[in-house]
Design a protein around this motif. Structure first.
Motif, mmCIF file in Angstrom:
data_model
loop_
_atom_site.group_PDB
_atom_site.id
_atom_site.type_symbol
_atom_site.label_atom_id
_atom_site.label_comp_id
_atom_site.label_asym_id
_atom_site.label_seq_id
_atom_site.Cartn_x
_atom_site.Cartn_y
_atom_site.Cartn_z
ATOM 1 N N LEU A 43 4.706 -7.265 25.503
ATOM 2 C CA LEU A 43 5.143 -8.555 24.997
ATOM 3 C C LEU A 43 4.415 -8.870 23.482
ATOM 4 O O LEU A 43 4.575 -10.134 22.992
ATOM 5 N N GLN A 44 3.736 -7.947 22.983
ATOM 6 C CA GLN A 44 3.293 -7.848 21.506
ATOM 7 C C GLN A 44 4.247 -8.218 20.575
ATOM 8 O O GLN A 44 4.109 -8.822 19.498
ATOM 9 N N TRP A 45 5.393 -7.962 20.984
ATOM 10 C CA TRP A 45 6.687 -7.931 20.096
ATOM 11 C C TRP A 45 7.594 -8.660 20.762
ATOM 12 O O TRP A 45 7.690 -8.763 22.041
ATOM 13 N N ASP A 46 8.660 -9.213 20.083
ATOM 14 C CA ASP A 46 9.727 -9.887 20.516
ATOM 15 C C ASP A 46 10.837 -8.960 21.362
ATOM 16 O O ASP A 46 11.140 -7.921 20.841
ATOM 17 N N GLN A 47 10.820 -9.202 22.908
ATOM 18 C CA GLN A 47 11.408 -8.218 23.511
ATOM 19 C C GLN A 47 12.640 -8.733 24.184
ATOM 20 O O GLN A 47 13.205 -8.278 25.170
ATOM 21 N N HIS A 48 13.319 -9.866 23.684
ATOM 22 C CA HIS A 48 14.459 -10.645 24.296
ATOM 23 C C HIS A 48 15.510 -9.520 24.227
ATOM 24 O O HIS A 48 16.396 -9.520 25.223
ATOM 25 N N SER A 49 15.835 -8.729 23.009
ATOM 26 C CA SER A 49 17.202 -8.075 22.992
ATOM 27 C C SER A 49 16.800 -6.878 23.970
ATOM 28 O O SER A 49 18.010 -6.476 24.760
ATOM 29 N N ARG A 50 15.570 -6.435 24.115
ATOM 30 C CA ARG A 50 15.311 -5.019 25.149
ATOM 31 C C ARG A 50 15.531 -5.354 26.279
ATOM 32 O O ARG A 50 16.082 -4.702 27.293
ATOM 33 N N LEU A 51 14.985 -6.788 26.785
ATOM 34 C CA LEU A 51 15.281 -7.103 28.008
ATOM 35 C C LEU A 51 16.589 -7.346 28.624
ATOM 36 O O LEU A 51 17.124 -6.694 29.497
ATOM 37 N N ALA A 52 17.401 -7.808 27.538
ATOM 38 C CA ALA A 52 18.733 -7.882 27.782
ATOM 39 C C ALA A 52 19.466 -6.572 28.069
ATOM 40 O O ALA A 52 20.266 -6.470 29.156
ATOM 41 N N GLN A 53 19.335 -5.486 27.263
ATOM 42 C CA GLN A 53 19.748 -4.333 27.487
ATOM 43 C C GLN A 53 19.256 -3.546 28.846
ATOM 44 O O GLN A 53 20.070 -3.100 29.543
ATOM 45 N N CYS A 54 18.145 -3.999 29.277
ATOM 46 C CA CYS A 54 17.495 -3.436 30.519
ATOM 47 C C CYS A 54 18.073 -3.967 31.807
ATOM 48 O O CYS A 54 18.731 -3.296 32.654
ATOM 49 N N ILE A 55 18.379 -5.467 31.658
ATOM 50 C CA ILE A 55 19.138 -6.192 32.861
ATOM 51 C C ILE A 55 20.413 -5.545 32.786
ATOM 52 O O ILE A 55 21.196 -5.119 33.715
ATOM 53 N N ASP A 56 21.415 -5.521 31.511
ATOM 54 C CA ASP A 56 22.679 -5.184 31.588
ATOM 55 C C ASP A 56 22.687 -3.786 32.080
ATOM 56 O O ASP A 56 23.765 -3.323 32.579
ATOM 57 N N ALA A 57 21.713 -2.611 31.694
ATOM 58 C CA ALA A 57 21.897 -1.260 32.143
ATOM 59 C C ALA A 57 21.741 -1.109 33.658
ATOM 60 O O ALA A 57 21.522 -0.050 34.387
ATOM 61 N N GLY A 58 21.015 -2.258 34.452
ATOM 62 C CA GLY A 58 21.000 -2.219 35.776
ATOM 63 C C GLY A 58 19.466 -1.884 36.330
ATOM 64 O O GLY A 58 19.186 -1.494 37.502
ATOM 65 N N ALA A 59 18.572 -2.138 35.499
ATOM 66 C CA ALA A 59 17.254 -1.869 35.920
ATOM 67 C C ALA A 59 16.718 -2.958 37.083
ATOM 68 O O ALA A 59 16.913 -4.047 36.742
ATOM 69 N N PRO A 60 16.237 -2.517 38.020
ATOM 70 C CA PRO A 60 16.308 -3.564 39.387
ATOM 71 C C PRO A 60 14.971 -4.101 39.322
ATOM 72 O O PRO A 60 14.912 -5.189 39.766
ATOM 73 N N VAL A 61 13.917 -3.704 38.374
ATOM 74 C CA VAL A 61 12.551 -4.397 38.035
ATOM 75 C C VAL A 61 12.155 -4.140 36.860
ATOM 76 O O VAL A 61 12.234 -3.200 36.242
ATOM 77 N N VAL A 62 11.541 -5.456 36.421
ATOM 78 C CA VAL A 62 11.133 -5.550 34.871
ATOM 79 C C VAL A 62 9.610 -5.862 35.061
ATOM 80 O O VAL A 62 9.192 -6.861 35.996
ATOM 81 N N SER A 63 8.917 -4.852 34.286
ATOM 82 C CA SER A 63 7.552 -5.325 34.315
ATOM 83 C C SER A 63 7.134 -5.851 32.826
ATOM 84 O O SER A 63 7.522 -5.273 31.877
ATOM 85 N N LEU A 64 6.305 -6.763 32.820
ATOM 86 C CA LEU A 64 5.998 -7.447 31.563
ATOM 87 C C LEU A 64 4.597 -7.565 31.383
ATOM 88 O O LEU A 64 3.694 -7.649 32.474
#
Length: 205
Positions: free
Chosen positions: A34-55
């Motif tokens: 999260l050193q950089w804005d990750q909202h766009s990548r987070l949306a991509q990961c969720i839409d692609a079906g990643a079951p777990v997100v680590s921040l």
């Protein structure tokens, strides 16, 4: 398994997550710094079906509304008990207590064996995993004895046959002694003031 996606282009993120899902039906995670804005990548990961997100490495507050709405399991890496409490209050499913012994980018300045029980006590009954200096069954046993739910092991897996790590790097990892790493900001290209734990080498010297 954990896939780092912090610097990937959108198409690469989607493709990598799809490839992982083709290879396994088991859980896996993607990691965002999260050193950089990750909202766009987070949306991509969720839409692609990643079951777990680590921040990691920053304030995760702004990312939790989307994570909660998507019902994605979330792991937040912390370096103190206070950080752990804040992450738990936001709705984290798992807390990772990363000690200063960790390889690569290191958020905490506290040793793993000191940090872990403090974090466990701070967020119980939320599960806490430990990272930093854990490389074998003895380390895992110590984590469990201190109340951890499991261990996040990174550097040890760089030396496996499956890793794309350079053979010389693998050799040095396996040969390294407990005094052969250094905590430094020397290798901070494009990420100022981001300390690393690295192997001591001629570049460092």
């Amino acid at each position: 398994g954990m896939q780092a996606v912090s610097w990937h282009e959108p198409a690469a993120n989607t493709a990598e997550i799809a490839a992982i899902r083709q290879r396994t039906t088991r859980p896996f995670a993607v990691n965002l710094a999260l050193q950089w804005d990750q909202h766009s990548r987070l949306a991509q990961c969720i839409d692609a079906g990643a079951p777990v997100v680590s921040l990691f490495w920053g304030d995760p507050t702004a990312y939790f509304p989307r994570l909660r709405a998507a019902k994605v399991k979330t792991n937040v890496t912390v370096g103190s008990a206070d950080e752990a409490r804040r992450a738990a209050d936001l709705g984290a499913d798992v807390i990772c207590a990363q000690g200063v012994e960790a390889g690569g980018h290191v958020w905490s300045k506290v040793g793993t064996l000191v940090l872990l029980p403090a974090v466990v006590d701070a967020v119980a009954p939320l599960p806490v995993i430990a990272a930093g200096g854990i490389a074998d069954g003895r380390g895992l046993a110590a984590v469990l004895a201190l109340g951890g739910a499991g261990a996040w092991i990174g550097t040890r897996f760089l030396a496996t046959p499956e890793a794309y790590t350079h053979e010389e790097w693998k050799r040095r990892i396996v040969a390294a002694r407990e005094t052969d790493t250094v905590y430094t900001e020397l290798f901070d290209l494009d990420w100022p003031k981001a300390p690393h734990r690295v192997l001591r080498n001629s570049t460092y010297e």
